[in-house]
Design a protein around this motif. Structure first.
Motif, PDB file in Angstrom:
ATOM      1  N   GLU A 136      -5.704  10.701   1.324  1.00 29.48           N
ATOM      2  CA  GLU A 136      -5.273   9.836   2.174  1.00 29.48           C
ATOM      3  C   GLU A 136      -4.378  10.544   3.035  1.00 29.48           C
ATOM      4  O   GLU A 136      -4.411  10.405   4.605  1.00 29.48           O
ATOM      5  CB  GLU A 136      -4.307   8.717   1.728  1.00 29.48           C
ATOM      6  N   TRP A 150       0.833  -1.316  -0.048  1.00 28.41           N
ATOM      7  CA  TRP A 150      -0.136   0.053  -0.050  1.00 28.41           C
ATOM      8  C   TRP A 150       0.831   1.348  -0.047  1.00 28.41           C
ATOM      9  O   TRP A 150       0.699   2.126  -0.735  1.00 28.41           O
ATOM     10  CB  TRP A 150      -0.835   0.095   1.253  1.00 28.41           C
ATOM     11  N   TRP A 151       1.854   1.361   0.974  1.00 29.45           N
ATOM     12  CA  TRP A 151       2.766   2.486   0.852  1.00 29.45           C
ATOM     13  C   TRP A 151       3.524   2.649  -0.512  1.00 29.45           C
ATOM     14  O   TRP A 151       3.734   3.855  -1.184  1.00 29.45           O
ATOM     15  CB  TRP A 151       3.589   2.456   2.281  1.00 29.45           C
ATOM     16  N   ARG A 161      -0.863  -0.901   7.226  1.00 25.06           N
ATOM     17  CA  ARG A 161      -0.692  -0.146   5.921  1.00 25.06           C
ATOM     18  C   ARG A 161       0.544   0.024   5.603  1.00 25.06           C
ATOM     19  O   ARG A 161       1.063  -0.015   4.222  1.00 25.06           O
ATOM     20  CB  ARG A 161      -1.291   1.238   6.130  1.00 25.06           C
ATOM     21  N   CYS A 191       1.083   4.247  -2.802  1.00 23.11           N
ATOM     22  CA  CYS A 191       1.036   5.621  -2.394  1.00 23.11           C
ATOM     23  C   CYS A 191       2.157   6.533  -3.025  1.00 23.11           C
ATOM     24  O   CYS A 191       2.347   7.545  -3.330  1.00 23.11           O
ATOM     25  CB  CYS A 191       0.751   5.956  -0.992  1.00 23.11           C
TER      26      CYS A 191
END
Length: 521
Positions: free
Chosen positions: A197, A180-181, A252, A184
């Motif tokens: 976010e 997820w990171w 996350r 992003c």
């Protein structure tokens, strides 16, 4: 045997018998009376002659009876005392025996505990030695493997130089997903999704990372690689923005829960210590002049240099000094016991903080928080001459604090003045609404220790200013309502000069400025 009938007497016979009995009784009574009187006289003479002898004998017998009674009582008392002494000795012996038994039992229990804890210490020591031995064996094996791989690469065909080493997995790091990171952090990640976010654009996030790079950078160690700066700052900002629990932050970003908690505190401290002095500044003379002009064009009130507001952030009940953090207003509103910490802020006409005071307990009223702040000390030194700070009814009217009228039956002039003051007060209130809306962690009870909370709140104020200065728009869905908990102070009018100045401003607003009946709201 037969029973003969009883012959009944007639009336004449009964009368004759009655008279006969009556004569016999009278003669008998007379004879007995004379005899009794003679006997009494004789007895009296004998009594008088023998009374003296009887009297002396009676005295001796009485004294002997008394002495014998006293002797018997003394003997009984001695016997009772001896019996009591014997019973006391028996009770004392029983108590001593019980005490010895208890002491023996306690000593046995203590020796058992000492033996148990000594066994535990020995087991822990043995376990630690085994763990260290195993770690050293694994490290040695890894070093041997790394050396063998390096030598094989350098000696084999097409092998690189000695500086090129085989990449290997570090020790003591649990394999967690960072997908997820990584998504992003990718340059192709959509701007709108990133803003949703982290409550800011990529450019603002990059600016913060650049400003904090030297403060949060860590070096790699032999056992693990340091977490990158961008990931450290992202963990903190995402946690502040969403207010999600640490277990979701851990999931996350692919980090441990304790690591995430540590990162949040470290980055918040860096923001407060490094960026607050740069992004939360009291305006200089030129900046103050511009702020005064903007507030005057907004409301018509001259020389306003800022709008003051105090809000409360909910906290978990502290372990010490609980009553000081008890929030009566929130408890009454939510029907649930609430504790809080205060945040007092002064904002300019754009809602940017120029001064903040953080950390006082929730039971303190707004006027007491103001008196304890550095802002009050600055005003006491005379640094706020010709400057009004507009507050709500929870603050007192002073030479540099302008508040609305609070008494009953306001005149039209005073009512109009309160409307204009309300326009200025609305600026700070909306700024705090954006602060809490953008950083959702302020809406929930903080999950950090009381001594660490001011750093978290200060970081939120700094990040708010950065977003406001860079015109970062906030999603309208994040907007929250701020409830006024104003409490009129006991001494609400502290300056005669300020009273006259407020009346003069109110008069000019209505009669000279041509603003009667208008409102910028």
């Amino acid at each position: 045997m037969e029973i003969s009938p009883f012959p009944f007497l007639n009336q004449e016979e009964i009368s004759h018998l009655y008279s006969l009995f009556q004569d016999i009784d009278s003669s008998t009574l007379a004879t007995n009376s004379n005899a009794y009187l003679k006997r009494r006289r004789k007895d009296g003479e004998e009594d008088e002659s023998g009374w003296k002898n009887i009297k002396s004998g009676n005295n001796n017998s009485v004294m002997s009876d008394i002495l014998s009674s006293l002797i018997l009582l003394d003997e009984e008392e001695k016997q009772e005392y001896q019996q009591w002494a014997i019973e006391s000795q028996l009770d004392k012996a029983a108590l001593d025996w019980n005490h010895k038994q208890k002491v023996t039992a306690m000593n046995d229990y203590r020796s058992d505990l000492e033996t148990h804890f000594s066994d535990l210490d020995e087991m822990d020591h043995t376990r630690t030695k085994r763990a260290r031995r195993a770690a050293s064996e694994v490290a040695a094996a890894a070093a041997v493997t790394e050396t063998a791989l390096a030598s094989s690469e350098s000696s084999g065909p097409g092998g690189g130089g000695s500086g090129q080493q085989q990449q290997h997995r570090r020790l003591w790091v649990k394999d967690r997903s960072k997908d997820w990171w990584d998504m992003c952090n990718h340059p192709d990640f959509p701007e709108e999704e990133f803003r949703k976010e982290f409550r800011m654009s990529k450019a603002t996030f990059d600016l913060i990372c650049m400003e904090l790079d030297s403060a949060v950078t860590k070096k790699n160690t032999m056992l693990r690689d340091a977490i990158p700066v961008r990931q450290r700052i992202a963990v903190c900002i995402w946690r502040l923005a969403t207010g999600e629990p640490l277990r979701l932050v851990s999931k996350r970003f692919g980090l441990g829960i304790s690591t995430c908690h540590k990162l949040v505190l470290e980055v918040c401290s860096a923001i407060k210590n490094v960026l607050m002095q740069k992004f939360v500044q009291w305006p200089d003379e030129e900046k103050m002049k511009m702020i005064k002009g903007e507030f005057e064009s907004m409301s018509g009130v001259p020389n306003v240099g800022g709008s003051v507001y105090t809000t409360h952030v909910p906290i978990i009940a502290p372990k010490v000094n609980v009553s000081a953090y008890y929030n009566k207003k929130h408890t009454e509103r939510h029907q649930k016991t609430s504790y809080s910490m205060t945040v007092q802020g002064v904002v300019d006409s754009k809602g940017v903080f120029t001064d903040v005071c953080i950390g006082y307990p929730g039971s303190m009223p707004d006027d007491k928080v103001l008196e304890e702040s550095a802002l009050f000390k600055r005003a006491s030194r005379g640094d706020l001459k010709n400057v009004w700070l507009v507050g709500n009814s929870g603050l007192p009217l002073m030479d540099w604090v302008l508040v609305p009228y609070t008494h009953q039956n306001l005149t039209w002039t005073q009512h109009n003045f309160n409307e204009k003051i309300g326009d200025i007060q609305k600026v700070s209130k909306e700024a705090f609404a954006r602060l809490k809306g953008r950083w959702s962690c302020l809406q929930k009870r903080a999950e950090v220790k009381l001594q660490d909370l001011p750093a978290v709140l200060g970081a939120c104020c700094v990040l708010h200013n950065i977003c406001e200065m860079r015109n970062e728009e906030m999603d309208p869905e994040l907007k929250v309502d701020i409830f006024d908990d104003d409490m009129i102070p006991e001494n609400s009018l502290r300056s005669v000069g300020a009273i006259q100045a407020r009346d003069h401003i109110a008069h000019n607003l209505l009669h000279h400025a041509g603003l009667a009946g208008t409102s910028s709201r």
